[in-house]
Design a protein around this motif. Structure first.
Motif: not given
Length: 424
Positions: A304-305, A308, A351, A354, A362, A366
């Motif tokens: 997810a990181e 992003y 995000l 999780c 997170y 966002y």
């Protein structure tokens, strides 16, 4: 093969012995002798079995192609790629294989094929990502035209050779020629032929700027509104990978074009966008010599990181490029506002999917994305009158900055395993 038969008006780069075996035909028997000719050349030959010399005039293709192969930890796929590549015709001057710091046997495989075909040029570098790998290839290439290949994909040599022969006249006559073509996608559901978004043909600058580039760089408001009414979001959108084109080295060098190295997503989009903004014209065809192999688990399963940071870098760099091109050709921002709108929802859903312990961090990530200037501007112009409820609710939250509600809603949907975006 050791023996090839050519008629006049074909490429001849490898010569050891030449015999006329039929009127207007030439046979070559060669072994590792590579020469280059340009224009019309006169070749001294022996006629039939006679020792008497003869002369034949051959028109030789002037253009040369450099193939750039990006390699990173793909030992199980690389041999197939190289086995196909060494079968391409002599128009290909060099096959530059750049190993991006592989920890497996990929570089050893490249060196093995270097012994088989002297056109293979092995380069080893520290790991820096695919953009830095391709940039090194651009700087090392000496051909008039460039072709990019990912080392875990492969080509069909005969179809490739046919494509070059089809456009030989254009490639020889103008070193600013660009050719865009289809491809074959291979996945667990089989093989699927993908055609270009525009029809076969020759297109000048105005069509490149108003149709071809917009189809590559994103979704417009208009396209987004059509999606609200039930149309396929990807219809007439171009898959902007760089292994779909023959690029002019002159256009690249004259405009100092390179891949953006600080992003991990959308680098092909940005390169094609800038390149085509400078291209005077383009030939489009549905030839499919390239096989894009998409395997479950073979592509990096982005965290997810990573998603992003990649999306954020793409949003920033897309805006920078558009600002620069606006002063040269035109403003393209209207062509990707819908993509910016959807990206905020996509970031929220990604995000928020999780563990509970990661929600605070997170959510901050966002918010950082949601407050980017391009995202804020995209939502200012968004109209939601025709949006169906399942899209209107999250988009209304995003437009009115109800960010905590949007994020919590995404978290709940992820636990219920309900997906609202993306979809076909």
């Amino acid at each position: 093969p050791p023996l090839s038969v050519f008629t006049p008006k074909v490429c001849i780069y490898s010569i050891k012995e030449i015999y006329v075996i039929e009127p207007n035909k030439v046979a070559l028997n060669y072994r590792n002798i590579w020469l280059s000719f340009s224009g019309m050349v006169a070749l001294k030959v022996r006629i039939g079995g006679s020792k008497s010399p003869g002369i034949i005039i051959v028109e030789v293709s002037k253009m040369k192609i450099s193939i750039i192969v990006a390699v990173y930890n793909i030992e199980q796929y690389l041999e197939k790629c190289l086995q196909k590549l060494i079968k391409v015709g002599p128009d290909v001057k060099e096959i530059i294989c750049i190993d991006d710091g592989s920890t497996d046997n990929s570089y050893s495989i490249i060196r093995k094929y270097e012994e088989i075909d002297q056109r293979i040029i092995p380069i080893h570098k520290d790991n820096g990502g695919i953009s830095s790998t391709r940039n090194m290839g651009i700087k090392a290439a000496s051909g008039d035209y460039l072709i990019f290949i990912d080392g875990d994909d492969y080509i069909e040599p005969s179809v490739f050779n046919d494509l070059i022969n089809k456009y030989r006249k254009q490639l020889d006559a103008n070193d600013s020629t660009t050719i865009w073509y289809g491809f074959v996608r291979e996945d667990w559901n089989g093989k699927h032929g993908i055609n270009p978004a525009v029809s076969n043909g020759y297109y000048e600058k105005d069509i490149i700027l108003t149709q071809i580039i917009p189809s590559m760089i994103g979704i417009s408001y208009q396209k987004l509104y059509q999606w609200f009414e039930g149309l396929n979001l990807q219809k007439n959108q171009e898959f902007p990978s760089v292994w779909r084109a023959i690029y002019s080295k002159k256009i690249i060098d004259d405009n100092n074009l390179l891949f953006t190295e600080n992003i991990k997503m959308g680098e092909d989009l940005l390169f094609n966008w800038e390149y085509l903004a400078y291209a005077p014209d383009i030939y489009v065809c549905d030839t499919k010599y390239y096989h894009y192999v998409w395997r479950k688990g073979s592509l990096s399963q982005n965290s997810a990181e990573h998603f992003y940071t990649s999306r954020k870098a793409l949003a920033i760099n897309r805006e920078r490029l558009n600002s620069r091109l606006s002063e040269i050709v035109r403003d393209f921002s209207d062509d990707y506002q819908g993509s910016l709108v959807l990206s905020k929802i996509q970031i929220a859903l990604t995000l928020s999917d999780c563990p509970l312990r990661l929600v605070p961090n997170y959510y901050k990530m966002y918010l950082d994305y949601a407050k980017l200037e391009p995202i804020l501007k995209a939502y200012e112009g968004l109209q939601l009158k025709k949006a169906p409820l399942k899209y209107k609710l999250p988009l209304y939250m995003a437009k009115n900055h109800w960010d905590i509600l949007l994020f919590i809603g995404g978290f709940i949907l992820s636990k219920l395993k309900i997906q609202i975006y993306p979809e076909d």
